[in-house]
Scaffold this motif. Structure first.
Motif, PDB file in Angstrom:
ATOM      1  N   LEU A   1      -3.123 -29.532   0.844  1.00  0.00           N
ATOM      2  CA  LEU A   1      -3.239 -29.969  -0.549  1.00  0.00           C
ATOM      3  C   LEU A   1      -2.219 -29.283  -1.442  1.00  0.00           C
ATOM      4  O   LEU A   1      -1.668 -29.897  -2.351  1.00  0.00           O
ATOM      5  CB  LEU A   1      -4.649 -29.708  -1.074  1.00  0.00           C
ATOM      6  N   TYR A   2      -1.971 -28.013  -1.196  1.00  0.00           N
ATOM      7  CA  TYR A   2      -1.075 -27.278  -2.070  1.00  0.00           C
ATOM      8  C   TYR A   2       0.386 -27.352  -1.659  1.00  0.00           C
ATOM      9  O   TYR A   2       1.251 -26.885  -2.379  1.00  0.00           O
ATOM     10  CB  TYR A   2      -1.568 -25.839  -2.246  1.00  0.00           C
ATOM     11  N   ARG A   3       0.670 -27.952  -0.535  1.00  0.00           N
ATOM     12  CA  ARG A   3       2.062 -28.177  -0.162  1.00  0.00           C
ATOM     13  C   ARG A   3       2.630 -29.403  -0.855  1.00  0.00           C
ATOM     14  O   ARG A   3       3.837 -29.542  -0.978  1.00  0.00           O
ATOM     15  CB  ARG A   3       2.190 -28.360   1.353  1.00  0.00           C
ATOM     16  N   LYS A   4       1.742 -30.288  -1.271  1.00  0.00           N
ATOM     17  CA  LYS A   4       2.197 -31.507  -1.937  1.00  0.00           C
ATOM     18  C   LYS A   4       2.842 -31.145  -3.260  1.00  0.00           C
ATOM     19  O   LYS A   4       2.346 -30.309  -4.008  1.00  0.00           O
ATOM     20  CB  LYS A   4       1.016 -32.458  -2.162  1.00  0.00           C
TER      21      LYS A   4
ATOM     22  N   HIS B   1      -0.679 -14.486  -4.142  1.00  0.00           N
ATOM     23  CA  HIS B   1      -0.252 -15.783  -4.681  1.00  0.00           C
ATOM     24  C   HIS B   1       1.258 -15.978  -4.585  1.00  0.00           C
ATOM     25  O   HIS B   1       1.727 -17.108  -4.609  1.00  0.00           O
ATOM     26  CB  HIS B   1      -0.710 -15.953  -6.135  1.00  0.00           C
ATOM     27  N   HIS B   2       2.012 -14.903  -4.450  1.00  0.00           N
ATOM     28  CA  HIS B   2       3.461 -15.002  -4.341  1.00  0.00           C
ATOM     29  C   HIS B   2       3.921 -15.282  -2.912  1.00  0.00           C
ATOM     30  O   HIS B   2       5.103 -15.551  -2.694  1.00  0.00           O
ATOM     31  CB  HIS B   2       4.132 -13.714  -4.842  1.00  0.00           C
ATOM     32  N   LEU B   3       3.019 -15.210  -1.951  1.00  0.00           N
ATOM     33  CA  LEU B   3       3.378 -15.447  -0.551  1.00  0.00           C
ATOM     34  C   LEU B   3       3.404 -16.938  -0.251  1.00  0.00           C
ATOM     35  O   LEU B   3       2.788 -17.740  -0.956  1.00  0.00           O
ATOM     36  CB  LEU B   3       2.369 -14.762   0.372  1.00  0.00           C
ATOM     37  N   ASN B   4       4.057 -17.309   0.857  1.00  0.00           N
ATOM     38  CA  ASN B   4       4.031 -18.712   1.274  1.00  0.00           C
ATOM     39  C   ASN B   4       2.671 -19.023   1.908  1.00  0.00           C
ATOM     40  O   ASN B   4       1.867 -18.123   2.163  1.00  0.00           O
ATOM     41  CB  ASN B   4       5.201 -19.038   2.224  1.00  0.00           C
ATOM     42  N   ASP B   5       2.409 -20.278   2.162  1.00  0.00           N
ATOM     43  CA  ASP B   5       1.084 -20.720   2.609  1.00  0.00           C
ATOM     44  C   ASP B   5       0.630 -20.069   3.924  1.00  0.00           C
ATOM     45  O   ASP B   5      -0.523 -19.670   4.055  1.00  0.00           O
ATOM     46  CB  ASP B   5       1.052 -22.244   2.766  1.00  0.00           C
TER      47      ASP B   5
END
Length: 164
Positions: free
Chosen positions: A73-76, A114-118
């Motif tokens: 969902l958050y990659r979109k 929150h600054h890291l990638n998924d």
């Protein structure tokens, strides 16, 4: 048959719903987004529950489904969550108010996360949940060695964010 499946799902979900709340906490920044993601995770868990074979613990399977839902969902690029109506069975889930007292104490860590990638977020989350590398690897669909390497890199990134 459907009633038995629903009863088992509700029992498993209610026992482990904090997993979904914690994932929502890592992947969202406000209450509305948290609630939307929690609803979408719940829907995905229910839709996929008939496929749960019990090869792993329910909690491990739940981590995987919830993390995959959050990540996809958050990659979109639109970052909009498309939800479905779960009113048919939502009233049956005995929800409890999410107590974020402990989470508030970790606010700076979550801000850094929150600054890291998924993928790094998922690794750190599972690490903070005290999951062994074997379970982390199984949940993320990678080898244990790869999980260890990625974890060391993610920890280093976190150190750099927290101590610039």
């Amino acid at each position: 048959m459907q009633k038995d499946l629903e009863t088992r799902f509700l029992s498993d979900f209610e026992t482990n719903q904090n997993i979904a709340h914690k994932i929502c906490r890592i992947y969202t920044t406000n209450k509305d987004a948290h609630n939307d993601l929690f609803q979408e995770i719940t829907i995905q868990l229910w839709k996929n529950y008939p496929k749960f074979r019990g090869d792993s613990k329910f909690s491990t399977w739940m981590y995987r489904v919830a993390l995959n839902t959050a990540i996809s969902l958050y990659r979109k690029s639109t970052r909009r969550i498309k939800t479905q109506d779960i009113s048919d069975f939502a009233y049956k889930i005995k929800g409890h108010e999410y107590d974020d007292t402990e989470e508030k104490q970790l606010a700076s860590l979550y801000k850094a996360i929150h600054h890291l990638n998924d993928i790094d977020k998922a690794l750190i989350f599972l690490y903070l949940e005290d999951k062994p590398y074997k379970e982390i690897a199984e949940t993320l669909g990678i080898t244990s060695v790869n999980a260890r390497v990625k974890m060391n890199r993610a920890k280093e990134k976190l150190k750099n964010i927290l101590n610039p």
